[in-house]
Scaffold this motif. Sequence first.
Motif, mmCIF file in Angstrom:
data_model
loop_
_atom_site.group_PDB
_atom_site.id
_atom_site.type_symbol
_atom_site.label_atom_id
_atom_site.label_comp_id
_atom_site.label_asym_id
_atom_site.label_seq_id
_atom_site.Cartn_x
_atom_site.Cartn_y
_atom_site.Cartn_z
ATOM 1 N N UNK A 1 38.461 85.618 29.231
ATOM 2 C CA UNK A 1 39.098 84.750 30.224
ATOM 3 C C UNK A 1 38.014 84.107 31.071
ATOM 4 N N UNK A 2 38.014 82.778 31.126
ATOM 5 C CA UNK A 2 37.091 82.060 31.989
ATOM 6 C C UNK A 2 37.765 81.802 33.326
ATOM 7 N N UNK A 3 37.190 82.371 34.388
ATOM 8 C CA UNK A 3 37.753 82.221 35.717
ATOM 9 C C UNK A 3 38.348 83.527 36.203
ATOM 10 N N UNK A 4 38.344 83.706 37.532
ATOM 11 C CA UNK A 4 38.873 84.944 38.118
ATOM 12 C C UNK A 4 39.791 84.638 39.286
ATOM 13 N N UNK A 5 40.631 83.622 39.097
ATOM 14 C CA UNK A 5 41.657 83.309 40.076
ATOM 15 C C UNK A 5 42.951 84.027 39.739
ATOM 16 N N UNK A 6 44.051 83.692 40.392
ATOM 17 C CA UNK A 6 45.326 84.386 40.170
ATOM 18 C C UNK A 6 45.804 84.382 38.718
ATOM 19 N N UNK B 1 29.218 87.134 24.103
ATOM 20 C CA UNK B 1 30.475 87.864 23.958
ATOM 21 C C UNK B 1 31.244 87.263 22.793
ATOM 22 N N UNK B 2 31.724 88.126 21.909
ATOM 23 C CA UNK B 2 32.567 87.698 20.793
ATOM 24 C C UNK B 2 34.025 87.974 21.133
ATOM 25 N N UNK B 3 34.897 87.052 20.764
ATOM 26 C CA UNK B 3 36.320 87.261 21.032
ATOM 27 C C UNK B 3 37.150 86.544 19.976
ATOM 28 N N UNK B 4 38.433 86.849 20.004
ATOM 29 C CA UNK B 4 39.372 86.223 19.071
ATOM 30 C C UNK B 4 40.171 85.109 19.742
ATOM 31 N N UNK B 5 40.262 85.179 21.072
ATOM 32 C CA UNK B 5 40.970 84.144 21.835
ATOM 33 C C UNK B 5 40.231 83.909 23.138
ATOM 34 N N UNK B 6 40.189 82.646 23.548
ATOM 35 C CA UNK B 6 39.490 82.249 24.766
ATOM 36 C C UNK B 6 40.481 81.541 25.677
ATOM 37 N N UNK B 7 40.737 82.135 26.847
ATOM 38 C CA UNK B 7 41.661 81.544 27.815
ATOM 39 C C UNK B 7 40.850 80.861 28.909
#
Length: 544
Positions: free
Chosen positions: A232-237, A320-326
């Motif tokens: 997840x990019x960002x740390x807002x609500x 970082x490796x991931x399967x989904x990027x939000x």
Amino acid sequence: MADSGSPGSGSSWLGVVADGAVPVSGHGHVGVWPLDEHNAKLLDNVHPRGWQNPQKPDDFVYDLIAVGAGAGGLVSSKQSARRGARSALIEHHLAGGDCLNVGCVPSKALLRCARAIAEMRRTDLCLGGGVSGGDCRFPQIMERMRKLRAQIAPVDSHDATMKAGADVYMGRAVFTGPNELQVAGQTLLFRKAVIATGGRARVPSIPGLEKVPFLTNASLFNLTQLPPRLVVLGAGPISLEMAQAFRRFGSEVTVLQRSDTILGTEDPDAAKMLHQVLTEEGITILTGTGVKSVSHNHAEGQHWPEIRVSALNNGEDCEILCDALLVATGRVPNIEDLGLEAAGVEVTAGVGVKVNDDLTTSNPDILAVGDVIDHPDLRFTHMAGTMAGMAVQTALFAGRGLPVNAASGLLSQVVVPRCTYTEPEIASCGISNLKAAAAQGVEVDVYKSELDHNDRAILEGASCGGFVKILCQKGTEQIVGATVVSERGGDILAELTLAVQYKLGLSAIARTVHPYPTLGEAVQQCALNYNRARWEKLDQSGKL
């Protein structure tokens, strides 16, 4: 997905249905997926096939036209119609806006399931068996969300708006003059108009991102399978709510935040407490982290692409490796292709439509509300609805009394409540922390009540103690803001928002009976701390 053209001449669902379970989020609208019975019911309400636009005489003039059918447009059109105005609503995508379709409604449905799973994993509740990380029934969770979203949709439907007395047009509105616009080949005249076109996810400029099938809130709720690894990019609500939910569903979750703290301008104690809770639940939160580039490989027959995120974490390279990027790094207003220049409406590029304190724009006959205005700190569904009521009052009934849903007709005088629906919830209103007070030059006294000794919190087995913090104008009992960190913190906040809005003193809250046992007693405890410091006392001889 692009919109479906001119719905008034026989539209279909083709423009609002995504073509896969993991759609690529781009600059246009993202469709609804999958087209099961629940989403079909949703679309029947918010983008009905074969909708016929009204046909009016060339000289017909609407008293008010709302452009955009999110909360702001729906309230503007319905309320003005109910108050006797000739009103119209225009929408080219989905009625209900982000809140119903890709925001508040679906996200809270997921959070409810995530909480249930977390409850099942708790050993202190003696619930038996428990739920393992790979046994959350994610497809059923998403189907439940779609079912409940469809159940709520009729309230925002075109039929409901028509029943309230407003005309509904499907198509893209473009202003062609100060008091006219075009939609689906028709020219409509108006005395007043309300721009309520909302906003969309901000897509940061990151090398390679345009080639990666990333998610935003517009496409996240189309998922039918749980991503094993989510970044997840960002740390807002939005970021933290979904990070917690997907971690509880069983995803490995990593949150990347450029600044050194989460939750932006919220109370530092609240942010620190939530950071600790999320970390204990297994979420990796990397603050001070900037993304350098992203790339992906997607093998044939493989459901998830492998996405590679290259970042700089506090000066150190990491991958970082991931399967989904939000991508949840903020919002931008929908102000493009509206013909605002022809209407004489000024905008601040990338920020929104310029509005005065009464929500009028540089064209006094056009107002703007909700996420589209140049007040990024007011981007909440409840504020869009509140602004809409104020806009109707200003546009059609100026000088005839105050709006029923705001303290005054001025935006600056509305106390704004906000809530991040993690567990615990972080809820606040007004000048809610010392940093905010200093920025506004306000001196305050702080009254704080911890929930560690609140009986209801103990009985609920809250994951953290939590607290209520109330700020008062220094030397007085006038409440200027508050922060609540607790289960149901948003519900608890309502009492404090009322107090700030209508200048109820802290001693009044202390004298108000609160039911036992409730988490809301912590609000009263803060107030009692104020009273106790001012009690009259007897000396040893019994005299005052």
